[in-house]
Enzyme design. Structure first.
Site, short mmCIF file in Angstrom:
data_model
loop_
_atom_site.label_atom_id
_atom_site.label_comp_id
_atom_site.label_asym_id
_atom_site.label_seq_id
_atom_site.Cartn_x
_atom_site.Cartn_y
_atom_site.Cartn_z
N CYS A 88 0.89 -1.20 -0.08
CA CYS A 88 -0.01 0.00 -0.09
C CYS A 88 0.96 1.23 -0.02
CB CYS A 88 -0.77 -0.11 1.38
SG CYS A 88 -2.62 1.18 0.96
N HIS A 176 -3.84 -4.97 0.04
CA HIS A 176 -3.48 -5.92 0.96
C HIS A 176 -3.78 -7.29 0.75
CE1 HIS A 176 -2.60 -2.47 3.61
NE2 HIS A 176 -3.43 -1.84 3.02
N GLU A 178 -2.30 -9.43 3.19
CA GLU A 178 -1.78 -10.02 4.49
C GLU A 178 -2.91 -9.92 5.40
OE1 GLU A 178 -1.01 -5.32 4.68
OE2 GLU A 178 -1.41 -6.96 3.13
#
Length: 222
Positions: A88, A176, A178
């Site tokens: 990001c 993202h 994760e």
């Protein structure tokens, strides 16, 4: 033991599944929080670099002077062929460090969604096995041009530069993957009004993201 630096920009955006897959591969992550005054080591003191997301702009040096240090660290790490992952804001910082322009996107892209792989992305050993559409979590309003000399890997309708590879061991992800359970719980209270994380969709992001991060770490460590 391999020692990697994680740069975190806000309390609720930690490494999530990145920490899990790193531990499985014997990678020790040391998190530094420059927004709390943590000093950042030199590139000579680390074996790899992970730069996480945050609410600031990648060029907001006046308010966040540590960002210039991070960009210099990213540029040198990429130059040396070290393992690098920007997530990001981290991807925006890496893009800027490599000569890209940073600017506001057409509209904020926030929530669970997908990115589509480019042809280079589909051939990439990290991204390709995920299929043409990758489920992700978006939270960004800024974007960037493709950094010179990099390979564009993923895109969305409004954001043509969603992921890129610099050399063989540096990846920038505007989105993202994760988002594990702990990170989901941390992020949820801070989401804009009306943005919800459907549990079933979030579970898919977590499982596919963990697999992708496993392939990514294996590549970066090779």
């Amino acid at each position: 033991m391999t020692n990697w630096l994680v740069v975190q920009h806000i309390d609720f955006e930690g490494p999530g599944s990145i920490a899990t897959v790193a531990a499985e591969r014997g990678v020790l992550l040391e998190t530094r929080k420059p927004y709390l005054g943590d000093a950042l080591p030199s590139v000579d003191e680390i074996d790899g670099l992970v730069v996480m997301g945050g609410p600031m702009g990648a060029l907001d040096d006046a308010e966040h002077p540590h960002l210039a240090i991070e960009r210099a660290l990213l540029a040198e790490a990429v130059k040396r062929g070290m393992p690098v992952l920007g997530v990001c804001l981290g991807a925006q910082l890496m893009a800027a460090a490599l000569g890209a322009e940073i600017f506001q996107g057409p509209a904020p892209e926030i929530g669970l969604g997908t990115v589509s792989l480019t042809e280079d992305g589909f051939r990439d050993p990290v991204f390709g096995p995920a299929g043409r559409l990758l489920p992700v979590f978006h939270w960004h309003g800024d974007t960037f041009t493709a950094p010179p000399g990099t390979v564009r890997l993923a895109q969305s309708a409004d954001y043509p530069n969603q992921a890129f590879r610099a050399g063989e061991r540096a990846y920038g992800l505007q989105f993202h993957v994760e988002l594990d359970g702990g990170l989901r719980d941390a992020v949820t209270p801070h989401l804009p009004e009306g943005v919800k994380l459907d549990p079933t969709e979030a579970d898919v992001v977590e499982s596919t993201g963990r697999a992708l991060l496993g392939r990514l770490l294996d590549r970066l460590l090779s």
